[in-house]
Design an enzyme around this catalytic site. Structure first.
Site, PDB file in Angstrom:
ATOM      1  N   ARG A  11       1.109  -1.293   0.189  1.00  0.00           N
ATOM      2  CA  ARG A  11      -0.257   0.449   0.065  1.00  0.00           C
ATOM      3  C   ARG A  11       0.792   0.927  -0.174  1.00  0.00           C
ATOM      4  O   ARG A  11       0.434   2.277  -0.360  1.00  0.00           O
ATOM      5  CB  ARG A  11      -1.138  -0.282   1.174  1.00  0.00           C
TER       6      ARG A  11
ATOM      7  N   LYS B 262      -7.460   1.198   2.767  1.00  0.00           N
ATOM      8  CA  LYS B 262      -8.063  -0.246   2.552  1.00  0.00           C
ATOM      9  C   LYS B 262      -7.919  -1.517   3.935  1.00  0.00           C
ATOM     10  O   LYS B 262      -6.660  -1.440   3.590  1.00  0.00           O
ATOM     11  CB  LYS B 262      -7.856  -0.863   1.293  1.00  0.00           C
TER      12      LYS B 262
END
Length: 168
Positions: free
Chosen positions: A117, A152
């Site tokens: 990420r 997320k």
């Protein structure tokens, strides 16, 4: 500690053979950097390059090794026609060999997911590091606060840009 790097060029913008040639040149150099920093190349997938430090043998300077390597990767990539994003996270991971045909050494875990990420939410031509990595390297490297980003499955995480080694 896990580091992810991926090319920001859109494959449709380049001749496929030229893209493969450029990636091979850059990734071959990244391989030599991994060896010189004592890091473990995990794999390449398309235009993505994954490397870890502190596996298979733990080392106390794992975050420093990857931070130094990342700076050298970005410096080298600036000489190529490709632009990369790099993300680094620090923490525990599970590592091992999987499969019996074309088996590979791989890593799993939350640390790996957050590193991914850091890269995917990063900025072209920059190295984004997590708070965990910043906490380990902050005295030896110059980092600039990027701020909080929404990840997320993780919520809001504080991130930093790795700029350079500390002078002196």
């Amino acid at each position: 500690v896990d580091e992810r790097c991926s090319c920001d060029q859109h494959p449709a913008d380049m001749d496929p053979e030229e893209m493969v040639e450029d990636l091979n040149t850059v990734f071959s150099h990244f391989d030599s950097l991994a060896a010189s920093y004592g890091c473990e190349k995990i794999r390449t997938i398309g235009d993505g390059y994954m490397v870890a430090a502190g596996i298979p043998v733990p080392r106390p300077d794992h975050a420093h090794a990857l931070a130094g390597m990342a700076l050298d990767m970005i410096a080298y990539a600036r000489q190529s026609p490709l632009t990369f994003r790099i993300g680094i996270n620090s923490g525990p991971a599970v590592a091992g060999v999987i499969g019996t045909s074309k088996f590979q050494y791989d890593v799993w875990g939350d640390t790996v997911n957050i590193a991914s990420r850091m890269e995917s939410h990063g900025v072209p031509g920059r190295i984004q590091v997590s708070q965990a990595t910043h906490d380990l390297i902050g005295d030896s490297f110059v980092c600039t606060l990027r701020g909080d980003i929404d990840i997320k499955g993780k919520g809001t995480l504080r991130t930093w840009f790795l700029e350079s080694r500390q002078a002196g």
